[in-house]
Design a protein around this motif. Structure first.
Motif, PDB file in Angstrom:
ATOM      1  N   ARG A  84     -30.359 -57.611  55.215  1.00 44.57           N
ATOM      2  CA  ARG A  84     -29.455 -56.572  55.979  1.00 44.57           C
ATOM      3  C   ARG A  84     -30.304 -55.233  55.150  1.00 44.57           C
ATOM      4  O   ARG A  84     -30.480 -54.053  55.786  1.00 44.57           O
ATOM      5  CB  ARG A  84     -28.340 -56.484  55.954  1.00 44.57           C
ATOM      6  CG  ARG A  84     -27.637 -55.792  57.155  1.00 44.57           C
ATOM      7  CD  ARG A  84     -27.860 -56.111  58.332  1.00 44.57           C
ATOM      8  NE  ARG A  84     -27.231 -55.276  59.373  1.00 44.57           N
ATOM      9  CZ  ARG A  84     -27.659 -55.238  60.630  1.00 44.57           C
ATOM     10  NH1 ARG A  84     -28.415 -56.424  61.015  1.00 44.57           N
ATOM     11  NH2 ARG A  84     -27.349 -54.409  61.357  1.00 44.57           N
ATOM     12  N   PHE A  85     -30.506 -55.359  54.048  1.00 41.41           N
ATOM     13  CA  PHE A  85     -30.879 -54.118  53.172  1.00 41.41           C
ATOM     14  C   PHE A  85     -32.376 -53.762  53.778  1.00 41.41           C
ATOM     15  O   PHE A  85     -32.397 -52.551  53.717  1.00 41.41           O
ATOM     16  CB  PHE A  85     -31.098 -54.269  51.675  1.00 41.41           C
ATOM     17  CG  PHE A  85     -31.479 -53.170  50.861  1.00 41.41           C
ATOM     18  CD1 PHE A  85     -30.967 -52.049  50.673  1.00 41.41           C
ATOM     19  CD2 PHE A  85     -32.678 -53.167  50.401  1.00 41.41           C
ATOM     20  CE1 PHE A  85     -31.333 -51.063  49.920  1.00 41.41           C
ATOM     21  CE2 PHE A  85     -33.610 -52.046  49.694  1.00 41.41           C
ATOM     22  CZ  PHE A  85     -32.642 -51.128  49.416  1.00 41.41           C
ATOM     23  N   PHE A  90     -36.206 -50.362  57.175  1.00 40.48           N
ATOM     24  CA  PHE A  90     -37.106 -50.422  58.245  1.00 40.48           C
ATOM     25  C   PHE A  90     -36.490 -49.207  59.242  1.00 40.48           C
ATOM     26  O   PHE A  90     -37.425 -48.375  59.535  1.00 40.48           O
ATOM     27  CB  PHE A  90     -37.114 -51.738  59.086  1.00 40.48           C
ATOM     28  CG  PHE A  90     -37.631 -51.323  60.443  1.00 40.48           C
ATOM     29  CD1 PHE A  90     -38.947 -51.647  60.463  1.00 40.48           C
ATOM     30  CD2 PHE A  90     -36.877 -51.323  61.434  1.00 40.48           C
ATOM     31  CE1 PHE A  90     -39.390 -51.424  61.682  1.00 40.48           C
ATOM     32  CE2 PHE A  90     -37.339 -51.113  62.951  1.00 40.48           C
ATOM     33  CZ  PHE A  90     -38.731 -51.243  62.878  1.00 40.48           C
ATOM     34  N   LEU A  91     -35.208 -48.893  59.191  1.00 39.06           N
ATOM     35  CA  LEU A  91     -34.968 -47.670  59.997  1.00 39.06           C
ATOM     36  C   LEU A  91     -35.375 -46.382  59.306  1.00 39.06           C
ATOM     37  O   LEU A  91     -35.479 -45.507  59.981  1.00 39.06           O
ATOM     38  CB  LEU A  91     -33.215 -47.784  59.853  1.00 39.06           C
ATOM     39  CG  LEU A  91     -32.489 -48.852  60.615  1.00 39.06           C
ATOM     40  CD1 LEU A  91     -31.284 -48.722  60.719  1.00 39.06           C
ATOM     41  CD2 LEU A  91     -32.927 -48.727  62.307  1.00 39.06           C
ATOM     42  N   PHE A  92     -35.237 -46.417  57.979  1.00 37.09           N
ATOM     43  CA  PHE A  92     -35.729 -45.282  57.471  1.00 37.09           C
ATOM     44  C   PHE A  92     -37.150 -44.981  57.560  1.00 37.09           C
ATOM     45  O   PHE A  92     -37.671 -43.905  57.738  1.00 37.09           O
ATOM     46  CB  PHE A  92     -35.845 -45.337  55.659  1.00 37.09           C
ATOM     47  CG  PHE A  92     -36.140 -44.389  54.835  1.00 37.09           C
ATOM     48  CD1 PHE A  92     -35.253 -43.296  54.645  1.00 37.09           C
ATOM     49  CD2 PHE A  92     -37.253 -44.184  54.355  1.00 37.09           C
ATOM     50  CE1 PHE A  92     -35.513 -42.272  53.877  1.00 37.09           C
ATOM     51  CE2 PHE A  92     -37.746 -43.054  53.434  1.00 37.09           C
ATOM     52  CZ  PHE A  92     -36.762 -42.274  53.189  1.00 37.09           C
ATOM     53  N   LEU A  93     -38.024 -45.933  57.767  1.00 34.67           N
ATOM     54  CA  LEU A  93     -39.533 -45.979  57.976  1.00 34.67           C
ATOM     55  C   LEU A  93     -39.743 -45.659  59.418  1.00 34.67           C
ATOM     56  O   LEU A  93     -40.497 -44.660  59.547  1.00 34.67           O
ATOM     57  CB  LEU A  93     -40.240 -47.191  57.373  1.00 34.67           C
ATOM     58  CG  LEU A  93     -40.176 -47.599  56.029  1.00 34.67           C
ATOM     59  CD1 LEU A  93     -40.773 -49.003  55.817  1.00 34.67           C
ATOM     60  CD2 LEU A  93     -40.966 -46.592  55.062  1.00 34.67           C
ATOM     61  N   TRP A  94     -38.988 -46.102  60.241  1.00 32.04           N
ATOM     62  CA  TRP A  94     -39.133 -45.788  61.717  1.00 32.04           C
ATOM     63  C   TRP A  94     -38.650 -44.504  62.111  1.00 32.04           C
ATOM     64  O   TRP A  94     -39.621 -43.852  62.492  1.00 32.04           O
ATOM     65  CB  TRP A  94     -38.281 -46.874  62.534  1.00 32.04           C
ATOM     66  CG  TRP A  94     -37.782 -46.282  63.618  1.00 32.04           C
ATOM     67  CD1 TRP A  94     -36.549 -45.652  64.179  1.00 32.04           C
ATOM     68  CD2 TRP A  94     -38.498 -46.157  64.936  1.00 32.04           C
ATOM     69  NE1 TRP A  94     -36.322 -45.282  65.213  1.00 32.04           N
ATOM     70  CE2 TRP A  94     -37.793 -45.591  65.971  1.00 32.04           C
ATOM     71  CE3 TRP A  94     -39.784 -46.603  65.377  1.00 32.04           C
ATOM     72  CZ2 TRP A  94     -38.306 -45.384  67.157  1.00 32.04           C
ATOM     73  CZ3 TRP A  94     -40.559 -46.307  66.618  1.00 32.04           C
ATOM     74  CH2 TRP A  94     -39.422 -45.729  67.373  1.00 32.04           C
ATOM     75  N   SER A  95     -37.789 -44.206  61.431  1.00 33.66           N
ATOM     76  CA  SER A  95     -37.369 -42.493  61.575  1.00 33.66           C
ATOM     77  C   SER A  95     -38.591 -41.607  61.065  1.00 33.66           C
ATOM     78  O   SER A  95     -38.763 -40.608  61.904  1.00 33.66           O
ATOM     79  CB  SER A  95     -35.903 -42.196  60.758  1.00 33.66           C
ATOM     80  OG  SER A  95     -34.945 -43.004  61.058  1.00 33.66           O
TER      81      SER A  95
END
Length: 245
Positions: A84-85, A90-95
Motif C-alpha cells: 500500500r505504501f 506511485f500516486l506521488f509519481l503519477w501526480s
C-alpha cells in the motif's frame, strides 16, 4: 455536489487563508524574502479568487458526477502494508508526471491563447494564483483524480489525495523564498515555478522532488542554472514574457 464544493472550499481555506494572513501581518519582515518586490494589483487578486472558486467547483463536479460512486465502493485497508505504501509512492509519481504533461501541452500556441493564458496573467505569483485557472484548465488539472479507476482508493485516501492536489500549487505560487533576495543571486532551483511565470518556456513540472524538477531535467526544459534570474518587477516581467511567446 454542494457538500463536496463546501468541503473543497474549507480545505483550500485551511491552508491558503492562514498563509495569506501570515504574509499580510509580517509583510514588512518578509519583504527581503519576496522574489518580486511589487504587489499584485487588487483587481487581479479578485480575478484570481473568483477563478479559484470556479476551480473548486469543477473539483466538486469530479467528486459528485464521476468519482464518488467508484471511490465509495472501495474499503479502507486495515493496515498500511508495504504494498500500500508503494501505491502512495506511485500516486506521488503519477501526480508529477500528469502535471508536467498537461502543463507542457497547454503551452502549445493553440491551447495557450485559449486556455492557459488566463493562469499566466499572474506574472508575479501570490497564494491566490495557485488555482487561478480557466475552467477547462481546472477540469484538466483535477483529471489527475481519474487514477482512481486504475488504483482503487478508499474515501479517506481519495480525500487526502484530492486535498493534496488543492494544496500543491501553493508552494510554487507563494512568491517568497527562504533567503534574502536583496543580498544573494537568485538561483532557479530555489523557486522554479516563479521562473516559469516570467520565462514561460521552462520549468513546466510540479517540482515535487527536493533536488529540482525531474521531468524538466530529463526532457531538457529546466531553466539553466548558469543563466541569472533578475529580481524583476511586474512591468519588466510582462515585457519579457511577451517576448518569449
Amino acid at each position: 455536489m454542494l457538500v463536496s464544493f463546501l468541503q473543497n472550499i474549507m480545505a483550500w481555506s485551511a491552508l491558503y487563508l492562514p498563509t495569506i494572513l501570515f504574509i499580510w501581518i509580517f509583510r514588512a519582515q518578509l519583504a527581503r524574502f519576496k522574489i518580486n518586490p511589487e504587489e499584485t494589483p487588487a483587481d487581479l487578486k479578485l480575478k484570481e479568487l473568483r477563478r479559484t472558486v470556479t476551480s473548486l467547483s469543477i473539483l466538486a463536479f469530479w467528486d459528485t458526477l464521476v468519482l464518488a460512486p467508484h471511490v465509495t465502493s472501495t474499503p479502507l485497508p486495515e493496515v498500511v502494508s508495504p504494498i500500500r505504501f508503494l501505491v502512495y509512492v506511485f500516486l506521488f509519481l503519477w501526480s508529477d508526471l500528469h502535471f508536467y504533461t498537461i502543463h507542457r501541452a497547454l503551452h502549445h500556441p493553440i491551447w495557450y491563447s485559449k486556455i492557459h493564458k488566463v493562469h499566466h496573467e499572474s506574472i508575479n505569483p501570490n497564494p491566490l494564483s495557485g488555482l487561478s485557472f480557466h475552467p477547462i484548465e481546472g477540469l484538466i488539472y483535477f483529471s489527475a483524480l481519474l487514477i482512481v479507476f486504475l488504483v482503487p482508493l478508499s474515501p479517506i485516501e481519495y480525500t487526502a489525495y484530492k486535498f493534496g492536489l488543492v494544496w500543491a500549487p501553493l508552494g510554487g505560487h507563494i512568491g517568497y523564498t527562504t533567503y534574502d533576495v536583496t543580498k544573494n543571486k537568485l538561483e532557479p532551483r530555489k523557486f522554479e515555478h516563479y521562473v516559469h511565470h516570467i520565462k514561460f518556456n521552462n520549468n513546466f513540472g510540479a517540482g515535487l522532488f527536493p533536488d529540482g524538477w525531474v521531468w524538466d531535467q530529463f526532457l531538457g526544459t529546466v531553466w539553466p542554472e548558469d543563466k541569472p534570474i533578475l529580481r524583476q518587477g511586474s512591468s519588466s516581467s510582462s515585457s519579457n514574457n511577451n517576448k518569449t511567446k
